[in-house]
Design a protein around this motif. Structure first.
Motif, PDB file in Angstrom:
ATOM      1  N   ASN A 578     -87.215 -49.640 -46.391  1.00  0.00           N
ATOM      2  CA  ASN A 578     -87.338 -51.052 -46.749  1.00  0.00           C
ATOM      3  C   ASN A 578     -87.925 -51.253 -48.148  1.00  0.00           C
ATOM      4  OD1 ASN A 578     -86.577 -53.083 -44.429  1.00  0.00           O
ATOM      5  ND2 ASN A 578     -87.404 -51.241 -43.453  1.00  0.00           N
ATOM      6  N   ASP A 579     -88.635 -50.246 -48.669  1.00  0.00           N
ATOM      7  CA  ASP A 579     -89.015 -50.274 -50.087  1.00  0.00           C
ATOM      8  C   ASP A 579     -87.755 -50.313 -50.942  1.00  0.00           C
ATOM      9  OD1 ASP A 579     -91.648 -50.099 -49.317  1.00  0.00           O
ATOM     10  OD2 ASP A 579     -91.870 -47.960 -49.811  1.00  0.00           O
ATOM     11  N   GLY A 580     -86.721 -49.599 -50.487  1.00  0.00           N
ATOM     12  CA  GLY A 580     -85.445 -49.592 -51.197  1.00  0.00           C
ATOM     13  C   GLY A 580     -84.664 -50.880 -51.056  1.00  0.00           C
ATOM     14  N   MET A 581     -85.098 -51.761 -50.177  1.00  0.00           N
ATOM     15  CA  MET A 581     -84.505 -53.095 -50.054  1.00  0.00           C
ATOM     16  C   MET A 581     -85.301 -54.128 -50.846  1.00  0.00           C
ATOM     17  SD  MET A 581     -81.881 -52.877 -47.914  1.00  0.00           S
ATOM     18  CE  MET A 581     -81.651 -54.414 -47.055  1.00  0.00           C
ATOM     19  N   GLY A 582     -86.441 -53.699 -51.396  1.00  0.00           N
ATOM     20  CA  GLY A 582     -87.257 -54.603 -52.195  1.00  0.00           C
ATOM     21  C   GLY A 582     -88.278 -55.404 -51.416  1.00  0.00           C
ATOM     22  N   THR A 583     -88.474 -55.102 -50.125  1.00  0.00           N
ATOM     23  CA  THR A 583     -89.427 -55.861 -49.300  1.00  0.00           C
ATOM     24  C   THR A 583     -90.855 -55.600 -49.789  1.00  0.00           C
ATOM     25  OG1 THR A 583     -87.942 -55.546 -47.425  1.00  0.00           O
ATOM     26  CG2 THR A 583     -90.163 -56.336 -46.944  1.00  0.00           C
ATOM     27  N   PRO A 584     -91.571 -56.610 -50.252  1.00  0.00           N
ATOM     28  CA  PRO A 584     -92.859 -56.369 -50.917  1.00  0.00           C
ATOM     29  C   PRO A 584     -94.032 -56.088 -49.978  1.00  0.00           C
ATOM     30  CG  PRO A 584     -92.337 -58.704 -50.973  1.00  0.00           C
ATOM     31  CD  PRO A 584     -91.139 -58.022 -50.378  1.00  0.00           C
ATOM     32  N   LEU A 585     -93.961 -56.565 -48.722  1.00  0.00           N
ATOM     33  CA  LEU A 585     -95.122 -56.481 -47.833  1.00  0.00           C
ATOM     34  C   LEU A 585     -94.712 -55.954 -46.460  1.00  0.00           C
ATOM     35  CD1 LEU A 585     -96.594 -59.979 -48.708  1.00  0.00           C
ATOM     36  CD2 LEU A 585     -97.498 -57.772 -49.494  1.00  0.00           C
ATOM     37  N   GLY A 586     -95.646 -55.297 -45.795  1.00  0.00           N
ATOM     38  CA  GLY A 586     -95.401 -54.824 -44.444  1.00  0.00           C
ATOM     39  C   GLY A 586     -96.617 -55.056 -43.565  1.00  0.00           C
ATOM     40  N   ILE A 587     -96.383 -55.497 -42.338  1.00  0.00           N
ATOM     41  CA  ILE A 587     -97.462 -55.679 -41.365  1.00  0.00           C
ATOM     42  C   ILE A 587     -97.235 -54.694 -40.219  1.00  0.00           C
ATOM     43  CG2 ILE A 587     -98.572 -57.242 -39.727  1.00  0.00           C
ATOM     44  CD1 ILE A 587     -97.748 -59.572 -41.505  1.00  0.00           C
ATOM     45  N   THR A 588     -98.237 -53.884 -39.957  1.00  0.00           N
ATOM     46  CA  THR A 588     -98.148 -52.909 -38.870  1.00  0.00           C
ATOM     47  C   THR A 588     -98.888 -53.430 -37.644  1.00  0.00           C
ATOM     48  OG1 THR A 588     -98.110 -51.111 -40.485  1.00  0.00           O
ATOM     49  CG2 THR A 588     -98.576 -50.524 -38.208  1.00  0.00           C
ATOM     50  N   VAL A 589     -98.220 -53.326 -36.492  1.00  0.00           N
ATOM     51  CA  VAL A 589     -98.829 -53.662 -35.200  1.00  0.00           C
ATOM     52  C   VAL A 589     -99.116 -52.344 -34.483  1.00  0.00           C
ATOM     53  CG1 VAL A 589     -98.524 -54.851 -33.005  1.00  0.00           C
ATOM     54  CG2 VAL A 589     -97.541 -55.819 -35.104  1.00  0.00           C
ATOM     55  N   ASP A 590    -100.403 -52.074 -34.182  1.00  0.00           N
ATOM     56  CA  ASP A 590    -100.772 -50.802 -33.551  1.00  0.00           C
ATOM     57  C   ASP A 590    -101.661 -51.065 -32.327  1.00  0.00           C
ATOM     58  OD1 ASP A 590    -103.213 -51.509 -34.637  1.00  0.00           O
ATOM     59  OD2 ASP A 590    -103.094 -50.055 -36.285  1.00  0.00           O
ATOM     60  N   GLN A 592    -104.846 -50.829 -32.027  1.00  0.00           N
ATOM     61  CA  GLN A 592    -106.027 -51.620 -32.370  1.00  0.00           C
ATOM     62  C   GLN A 592    -105.687 -53.113 -32.356  1.00  0.00           C
ATOM     63  OE1 GLN A 592    -109.000 -50.199 -32.776  1.00  0.00           O
ATOM     64  NE2 GLN A 592    -110.011 -52.186 -33.050  1.00  0.00           N
ATOM     65  N   SER A 593    -104.445 -53.442 -32.733  1.00  0.00           N
ATOM     66  CA  SER A 593    -104.008 -54.845 -32.720  1.00  0.00           C
ATOM     67  C   SER A 593    -104.073 -55.424 -31.319  1.00  0.00           C
ATOM     68  CB  SER A 593    -102.576 -54.951 -33.254  1.00  0.00           C
ATOM     69  OG  SER A 593    -102.452 -54.363 -34.529  1.00  0.00           O
ATOM     70  N   ILE A 594    -103.737 -54.601 -30.308  1.00  0.00           N
ATOM     71  CA  ILE A 594    -103.787 -55.062 -28.911  1.00  0.00           C
ATOM     72  C   ILE A 594    -105.227 -55.365 -28.503  1.00  0.00           C
ATOM     73  CG2 ILE A 594    -103.336 -54.393 -26.520  1.00  0.00           C
ATOM     74  CD1 ILE A 594    -101.023 -52.662 -27.595  1.00  0.00           C
ATOM     75  N   LYS A 595    -106.151 -54.557 -29.016  1.00  0.00           N
ATOM     76  CA  LYS A 595    -107.556 -54.711 -28.632  1.00  0.00           C
ATOM     77  C   LYS A 595    -108.214 -55.925 -29.278  1.00  0.00           C
ATOM     78  CE  LYS A 595    -108.381 -49.746 -27.961  1.00  0.00           C
ATOM     79  NZ  LYS A 595    -109.132 -48.571 -28.479  1.00  0.00           N
ATOM     80  N   ASP A 596    -108.023 -56.073 -30.621  1.00  0.00           N
ATOM     81  CA  ASP A 596    -108.810 -57.108 -31.308  1.00  0.00           C
ATOM     82  C   ASP A 596    -107.983 -58.065 -32.177  1.00  0.00           C
ATOM     83  OD1 ASP A 596    -108.077 -55.528 -33.433  1.00  0.00           O
ATOM     84  OD2 ASP A 596    -110.098 -54.791 -33.862  1.00  0.00           O
ATOM     85  N   ALA A 597    -106.650 -58.008 -32.059  1.00  0.00           N
ATOM     86  CA  ALA A 597    -105.769 -58.904 -32.819  1.00  0.00           C
ATOM     87  C   ALA A 597    -105.958 -58.779 -34.334  1.00  0.00           C
ATOM     88  CB  ALA A 597    -105.950 -60.348 -32.380  1.00  0.00           C
ATOM     89  N   THR A 598    -106.247 -57.552 -34.790  1.00  0.00           N
ATOM     90  CA  THR A 598    -106.249 -57.285 -36.235  1.00  0.00           C
ATOM     91  C   THR A 598    -104.993 -56.494 -36.575  1.00  0.00           C
ATOM     92  OG1 THR A 598    -107.479 -55.210 -36.032  1.00  0.00           O
ATOM     93  CG2 THR A 598    -108.769 -57.242 -36.344  1.00  0.00           C
ATOM     94  N   PHE A 599    -104.581 -56.611 -37.846  1.00  0.00           N
ATOM     95  CA  PHE A 599    -103.333 -55.976 -38.282  1.00  0.00           C
ATOM     96  C   PHE A 599    -103.527 -55.396 -39.679  1.00  0.00           C
ATOM     97  CE2 PHE A 599    -102.479 -59.519 -35.496  1.00  0.00           C
ATOM     98  CZ  PHE A 599    -101.602 -58.992 -34.556  1.00  0.00           C
ATOM     99  N   THR A 600    -102.672 -54.438 -40.029  1.00  0.00           N
ATOM    100  CA  THR A 600    -102.713 -53.912 -41.399  1.00  0.00           C
ATOM    101  C   THR A 600    -101.629 -54.582 -42.228  1.00  0.00           C
ATOM    102  OG1 THR A 600    -101.191 -52.072 -40.996  1.00  0.00           O
ATOM    103  CG2 THR A 600    -103.532 -51.673 -40.594  1.00  0.00           C
ATOM    104  N   LEU A 601    -101.950 -54.806 -43.487  1.00  0.00           N
ATOM    105  CA  LEU A 601    -101.002 -55.362 -44.455  1.00  0.00           C
ATOM    106  C   LEU A 601    -100.815 -54.339 -45.559  1.00  0.00           C
ATOM    107  CD1 LEU A 601     -99.331 -57.826 -45.433  1.00  0.00           C
ATOM    108  CD2 LEU A 601    -101.380 -58.568 -46.690  1.00  0.00           C
ATOM    109  N   ARG A 602     -99.554 -53.953 -45.819  1.00  0.00           N
ATOM    110  CA  ARG A 602     -99.223 -52.893 -46.787  1.00  0.00           C
ATOM    111  C   ARG A 602     -98.510 -53.477 -47.998  1.00  0.00           C
ATOM    112  NH1 ARG A 602     -94.464 -50.116 -48.024  1.00  0.00           N
ATOM    113  NH2 ARG A 602     -94.630 -47.878 -48.507  1.00  0.00           N
ATOM    114  N   ASP A 603     -98.866 -52.980 -49.177  1.00  0.00           N
ATOM    115  CA  ASP A 603     -98.222 -53.351 -50.435  1.00  0.00           C
ATOM    116  C   ASP A 603     -97.153 -52.317 -50.783  1.00  0.00           C
ATOM    117  OD1 ASP A 603     -97.947 -54.676 -53.084  1.00  0.00           O
ATOM    118  OD2 ASP A 603     -98.782 -52.773 -53.793  1.00  0.00           O
ATOM    119  N   ARG A 604     -95.959 -52.775 -51.077  1.00  0.00           N
ATOM    120  CA  ARG A 604     -94.829 -51.885 -51.359  1.00  0.00           C
ATOM    121  C   ARG A 604     -95.083 -50.950 -52.534  1.00  0.00           C
ATOM    122  NH1 ARG A 604     -90.852 -55.582 -53.624  1.00  0.00           N
ATOM    123  NH2 ARG A 604     -92.374 -55.437 -55.327  1.00  0.00           N
ATOM    124  N   ASP A 605     -95.570 -51.476 -53.654  1.00  0.00           N
ATOM    125  CA  ASP A 605     -95.630 -50.679 -54.882  1.00  0.00           C
ATOM    126  C   ASP A 605     -96.741 -49.642 -54.860  1.00  0.00           C
ATOM    127  OD1 ASP A 605     -93.513 -52.188 -55.687  1.00  0.00           O
ATOM    128  OD2 ASP A 605     -94.611 -53.381 -57.160  1.00  0.00           O
TER     129      ASP A 605
END
Length: 647
Positions: A578-590, A592-605
């Motif tokens: 998806n970096d090759g599609m130009g998508t700038p951001l990614g949110i991962t659901v893991d 820990q997200s089930i436990k406390d509703a926190t998520f990671t936000l990733r920067d493409r570059d």
């Protein structure tokens, strides 16, 4: 050419990427395709929509323009009047052996560039070229020419002025420098009209429009009324245009059907075409290549503040200069590499016959410098010719603040006496009197006083002239009071080729990871990226599904394009493709997200990640997409996260 991180640009890698990801494809490919026609896939459709939306915000909304959507089909008479039927041409050469049709300036350019590159290679110098295989084969023999310093200089000067040659001059260059199509001689250049002809109904000749401008001009009276008869103002139009290119090449850079965005800024010719907001941008510097530099056979660019460029007469007027700056600002906003942008002025013999001044915004690509925006002062040409042809009032009438007293020579024909005397010739004689210039009226007044009669040239009558005695005509000086002013506006026109801009953005955004040259990235600005956010569940565990769906819905409600990738490959590979599609951001659901509703936000570059609550992540995404924050800002205020991205 290099990428933004200094590596050599690899066009083959980019073309492979856009093909695999279905950015664009040859039209009618199962039938062998058609040169100069392409279909846009979903990613490029998304980018185009976003770029056009940014264009509308930057120009139409910001400058309070009237947007029009006009007919593509254009009657013959409209384009005959505008000059397109007679002048909208390129110069074409034919290879009589193969029947191949070639654009003459491209043939000269290709062969001379090949000879210069061949000379460099013979001396062991590095040459950066990325030609298509067919073009390489065609140019191979042209490279086997020994050049002395004088001939190299001549070639370089020709290439610097290649856009300014007419057909006769191109023919002389082909003959003088023995330019061939491979082994074959070519016939002398001939005119080739670029418009697609069609018919309206059973017999009415017409064309597919080559530009959107003419329909805008023909709507001028209605637009002026919509603007409460106040000047200046602008109209704008986005739509498809069509040009039947002789030999389309260079992918999206030279096609037969393309999307344009054109602005027509109507200005009062009195007062130097000033712009009310010019003071705001007068200190902005542009990289400029003026006509005098090109005429000298050079391509040296210099940075100059637009205020100085207008003051020194390099740019004709403030309104033209204002739009050059606005074009540069728009290009920066959508992610064009500013080091690969220049403004090139048209040379005198290159400008359209009606233009007072014209500059092209050119972007550097692996194909060289490509014109993506033209910005011309079209003077009053278009409105004038259409008004003359149709009689429509394509002009401005305004009440003068102070009445204007005009002292002039008035010539008055006594119609009661002239009618019975001249009978059927009377109207022609009357028209000839009305057409007399001030200078001629003054001269004839002296003849009338001295001789008691004048001789008036009237080509429309059989005798060719007529004598008028004192009792038939009076010529005297008088003062006329004018309370209303009439004038035909001049037009400043920025004209955008969106397809060329899109392709240039692909090249300017493309690079590869330093630690893995196979991992291609397209670093689109968030505002124009076709997908803003990739939603990535850590695995196929069904416990992740409700969280992914909730994020997807909330992003949709915020007007942010998101995509879910729940495929079975590793999370690192999902992010990579998806970096090759130009998508700038990614949110991962893991988990820990089930436990406390926190998520990671990733920067493409940078591939860096932060972790925070759902509300904080969504706010960060919103801020990044709307350019209220940078990734550095987000990193500074949200906790960093390490891990999870595994190839």
């Amino acid at each position: 050419m290099t990428t933004h991180d200094g590596k050599p640009f690899n066009r083959e890698m980019l073309e492979s990427l856009v093909r695999r990801r279905c950015f664009y494809l040859p039209s009618f490919e199962p039938y062998g395709g058609v040169k100069g026609l392409y279909d846009y896939g979903a990613p490029l459709c998304g980018i185009q929509t976003n770029v056009v939306n940014e264009w509308r915000k930057h120009f139409v909304k910001r400058e309070k323009m009237f947007e029009l959507d006009c007919s593509v089909l254009t009657p013959y008479d409209v384009l005959k009047t505008s000059g397109h039927v007679d002048r909208f041409i390129d110069w074409m050469c034919k290879d009589p052996k193969t029947g191949e049709l070639l654009r003459a300036d491209h043939l000269v350019e290709d062969v001379l560039e090949a000879r210069l590159n061949g000379d460099k290679e013979a001396r062991g110098e590095k040459v950066e070229t990325q030609e298509e295989p067919a073009k390489k084969k065609k140019k191979a023999k042209a490279m086997n020419v020994k050049l002395d310093d004088e001939l190299k200089k001549e070639y370089e000067e020709i290439l610097a002025k290649i856009d300014g040659y007419n057909g006769e001059e191109l023919g002389l260059l082909i003959t003088k420098h023995r330019i061939k199509n491979g082994d074959n001689e070519v016939l002398p250049p001939v005119e080739y009209n670029l418009m697609f002809s069609t018919t309206l109904g059973a017999s009415g000749p017409a064309f597919l429009r080559p530009e959107t401008a003419q329909a805008q001009f023909l709507n001028f009276a209605s637009l002026l009324e919509q603007n409460q008869n106040e000047m200046p103002f602008a109209s704008a139009s986005v739509g498809k245009s069509y040009r039947n290119e002789i030999s389309p090449r260079s992918g999206l850079l030279r096609v037969r059907e393309f999307l344009m965005g054109e602005i027509e800024m109507y200005v009062d010719p009195e007062g130097g075409k000033k712009h009310p907001r010019f003071e705001e941008i007068k200190d902005v510097e542009l990289a400029m290549l003026d006509r005098h530099t090109q005429t000298a056979g050079k391509t040296d660019v210099r940075k100059i503040a637009i205020g100085k460029a207008v003051a020194d007469g390099i740019v004709d007027n403030e309104t033209l200069g204002y739009f050059l700056v606005r074009i540069q600002q728009f290009m920066a906003k959508i992610g064009v590499d500013q080091s690969k942008l220049r403004f090139r002025q048209h040379m005198a013999n290159e400008m359209a016959h009606y233009a007072a001044d014209c500059w092209d915004a050119e972007l550097l690509t692996s194909y060289g410098w490509i014109e993506c925006v033209g910005c011309a002062d079209r003077s009053a040409y278009d409105l004038t010719v259409h008004m003359k042809k149709t009689g429509a009032a394509l002009l401005v009438r305004e009440t003068r603040k102070q009445p204007l007293h005009i002292e002039e020579w008035q010539a008055t024909l006594d119609r009661k006496k002239a009618g019975p005397k001249f009978k059927k010739d009377g109207k022609a004689i009357e028209a000839a009197v009305d057409a007399l210039t001030q200078e001629m009226r003054e001269k004839l007044s002296l003849d009338l006083e001295r001789e008691g009669k004048i001789t008036l040239e009237v080509p429309e009558i059989s005798a060719g002239s007529v004598e008028l005695e004192k009792e038939l005509i009076k010529i005297e000086k008088a003062t006329r009071i004018e309370n209303t002013r009439e004038y035909i506006p001049n037009v400043i026109e920025p004209s955008f080729g969106f397809g060329r801009i899109l392709y240039s953005l692909l090249e300017h955004s493309f690079w590869t990871r330093p630690d893995d040259a196979a991992r291609s990235i397209l670093s689109f600005q968030p505002s124009i990226a076709p997908t803003k956010v990739l939603l990535v569940p850590l695995s196929k565990n069904t416990d992740f599904d409700p969280l992914v769906k909730r994020l997807d819905y909330k992003l949709s409600d915020l007007g942010i394009e998101a995509k879910v990738d729940a495929s079975s490959v590793s999370i690192g590979k999902r992010y990579s493709r998806n970096d090759g599609m130009g998508t700038p951001l990614g949110i991962t659901v893991d988990f820990q997200s089930i436990k406390d509703a926190t998520f990671t936000l990733r920067d493409r570059d940078t591939t860096k990640q932060v972790r925070a609550s759902e509300a904080e992540i969504l706010q960060a995404v919103l801020n990044l997409v709307h350019e209220r924050e940078t990734w550095a800002d987000v990193q500074a205020r949200l906790p960093a996260f390490e891990g999870q991205e595994v190839d």
